[in-house]
Write a protein that holds these residues in place. Structure first.
Motif, PDB file in Angstrom:
ATOM      1  N   PRO A  19      10.039   8.643  -5.189  1.00 35.89           N
ATOM      2  CA  PRO A  19      10.900   8.587  -4.068  1.00 35.89           C
ATOM      3  C   PRO A  19      12.698   8.944  -4.160  1.00 35.89           C
ATOM      4  N   PRO A  20      12.721   9.512  -3.470  1.00 39.64           N
ATOM      5  CA  PRO A  20      13.892   9.513  -3.116  1.00 39.64           C
ATOM      6  C   PRO A  20      14.705   8.480  -4.225  1.00 39.64           C
ATOM      7  N   GLN A  21      15.770   8.578  -5.596  1.00 43.68           N
ATOM      8  CA  GLN A  21      15.985   7.481  -6.021  1.00 43.68           C
ATOM      9  C   GLN A  21      17.511   6.953  -5.060  1.00 43.68           C
ATOM     10  N   ASN A  22      17.937   6.789  -4.392  1.00 47.31           N
ATOM     11  CA  ASN A  22      18.673   6.605  -3.230  1.00 47.31           C
ATOM     12  C   ASN A  22      17.825   5.567  -3.189  1.00 47.31           C
ATOM     13  N   GLU A  23      16.985   5.340  -2.820  1.00 45.07           N
ATOM     14  CA  GLU A  23      15.813   4.680  -1.920  1.00 45.07           C
ATOM     15  C   GLU A  23      15.186   3.288  -3.015  1.00 45.07           C
ATOM     16  N   MET A  28       0.601  -1.016   0.066  1.00 46.97           N
ATOM     17  CA  MET A  28       0.078  -0.011  -0.001  1.00 46.97           C
ATOM     18  C   MET A  28       0.616   0.713   0.206  1.00 46.97           C
ATOM     19  N   THR A  29      -0.038   2.360  -0.141  1.00 46.32           N
ATOM     20  CA  THR A  29       1.048   4.043  -0.180  1.00 46.32           C
ATOM     21  C   THR A  29       1.644   3.968   0.179  1.00 46.32           C
ATOM     22  N   GLN A  30       2.861   4.594   0.219  1.00 48.96           N
ATOM     23  CA  GLN A  30       2.775   5.257   1.957  1.00 48.96           C
ATOM     24  C   GLN A  30       2.336   6.498   1.821  1.00 48.96           C
ATOM     25  N   ASP A  56       4.186   9.187  -2.241  1.00 47.01           N
ATOM     26  CA  ASP A  56       6.018   8.676  -2.868  1.00 47.01           C
ATOM     27  C   ASP A  56       6.609   6.909  -2.174  1.00 47.01           C
ATOM     28  N   SER A  57       5.334   6.099  -2.738  1.00 54.29           N
ATOM     29  CA  SER A  57       5.786   5.051  -2.723  1.00 54.29           C
ATOM     30  C   SER A  57       6.039   4.808  -3.874  1.00 54.29           C
ATOM     31  N   PRO A  58       7.122   3.681  -3.731  1.00 53.44           N
ATOM     32  CA  PRO A  58       7.826   2.297  -5.395  1.00 53.44           C
ATOM     33  C   PRO A  58       6.480   1.481  -5.843  1.00 53.44           C
ATOM     34  N   GLU A  59       5.373   1.654  -5.492  1.00 59.18           N
ATOM     35  CA  GLU A  59       3.837   1.088  -5.416  1.00 59.18           C
ATOM     36  C   GLU A  59       3.496   1.870  -6.509  1.00 59.18           C
TER      37      GLU A  59
END
Length: 190
Positions: A96-100, A1-3, A16-19
């Motif tokens: 989401p931040p690229q480093n994550e 689920m989304t953050q 801002d989740s990868p989903e």
């Protein structure tokens, strides 16, 4: 689920989740979101007809969009197996931040960038070709200003607040309203 996290007093939510990134990185899902955003609520059958797809394909992609929190069903309009869908209003979708991101998520992010760039280039072409005949419906501005990083951040936040002030879905819009695609981005000139 989304953050999600609250960003302001109006109930606007940042996701801002990868989903969400995965859901947005498919061209048909972007077309579904655009159709719901411009034409209003629809069923998988009406979406299939409008987008030239079969209902099975549409149902799969609608479930993906629902899981990511980008659309929701409208229980009061649904009857039996027929479900009505609408876009979720008040979302501030952030990358989401690229480093994550994992390598696979970075690939999805790049695909989303490619799809959005194609759309933006087509919008720029339409603006150039059709502005004179738009009866004032096409507006734009280009500027060069000198800003600090914090001023650019503040400008961006003010822009999002301005969008939120005017944002409404097709079902809430006055009869003389039209769907309008807006873009803003800042790029260092040096």
């Amino acid at each position: 689920m989304t953050q999600e996290r609250r960003t302001d007093d109006t109930g606007r939510r940042t996701v801002d989740s990868p989903e969400v990134l995965k859901a947005l990185s498919h061209p048909l899902r972007l077309r579904i979101l655009r159709h719901l955003g411009t034409a209003g609520p629809a069923t998988s059958t009406t979406l299939a007809a409008a987008l030239g797809e079969n209902t099975g394909t549409l149902s799969y992609h609608l479930r993906m969009l629902e899981r990511s929190g980008l659309i929701e069903d409208i229980p009061e309009r649904s009857a039996g197996r027929e479900r009505w869908w609408r876009g979720v209003r008040g979302l501030d979708i952030r990358r989401p931040p690229q480093n994550e991101l994992t390598d696979a998520e970075r690939v999805m992010s790049a695909e989303l960038d490619r799809l959005r760039l194609e759309e933006d280039i087509e919008l720029a072409r339409r603006f150039t070709a059709d502005q004179a005949d738009s009866a004032g419906w096409m507006r734009g501005s280009r500027s060069l200003v000198h800003l600090t990083k914090s001023e650019l951040d503040a400008f961006h936040d003010d822009y999002l607040a301005l969008l939120a002030r005017y944002a409404r879905g097709p079902e809430d819009a006055p009869d003389d309203a039209r769907p309008v695609l807006l873009r803003w981005f800042g790029v260092p000139a040096d």
